[in-house]
Design an enzyme around this catalytic site. Sequence first.
Site, PDB file in Angstrom:
ATOM      1  CB  SER A   1      75.926  13.059 -16.148  1.00  0.00           C
ATOM      2  OG  SER A   1      77.112  12.981 -16.426  1.00  0.00           O
TER       3      SER A   1
ATOM      4  CE  LYS B   1      77.806  14.938 -19.352  1.00  0.00           C
ATOM      5  NZ  LYS B   1      78.647  15.080 -18.250  1.00  0.00           N
TER       6      LYS B   1
END
Length: 238
Positions: free
Chosen positions: A158, A196
């Site tokens: 991701s 993230k």
Amino acid sequence: MLTRKQQELLLFIHERMKESGVPPSFDEMKDALDLASKSGIHRLITALEERGFIRRLPNRARALEVIKLPEAYAGASQVRRGFSPSVIEGSLGKPAAPPPAPKPAPPAEAASVAVPVMGRIAAGVPISAIQNNMHDISVPVEMIGSGEHYALEIKGDSMIEAGILDGDTVIIRNGSTASPGDIVVALIDDEEATLKRFRRKGASIALEAANPAYETRIFGPDRVKIQGRLVGLIRRYH
């Protein structure tokens, strides 16, 4: 092999006792090592105890015994030839300690430090929170700078547009705060950890992927705890 912070704390304790005979408090140790909280000192002392460099003395407030010093320390030869352990007594009821002595520097010849690899973290769907020290890796000193650090192995894709690939090892500076745009280790609901990019959406926190295949996830501020921010990356080519 000690991490740089473990070595700094051990030498600070030893030198302080040699110079003044007065034990440093946990606040003084925290300030000398530029740590954000005393919990970091507790973790370093536990690690030094587990590695046989110090021993906690029972039934005595903050009393520590220095068993040995690192081989690279200038006084290591004295340690091997009849080193007498320094005993650090708790200061309850004693006069206030003087300001801390200057922080000891690591050996000049050290080009790298050991950083603990705490496990694997998802760059994708969050996985269980990481808590175990798997092993240590050697990291160039110039990569990490000051502060307390740990490493995590990446699982998932991701964050590929940020240059973070599956199988990479990321170096994290431990801390509980972040600025918008920082890549962070986020603990969600005290159960799941993920890597993230940190953003704010009004009063909420957004955890943003660097891959269009993944959606940005929005959480209330009470659900997310910052565990550190990215400061470096190591990639091995097979």
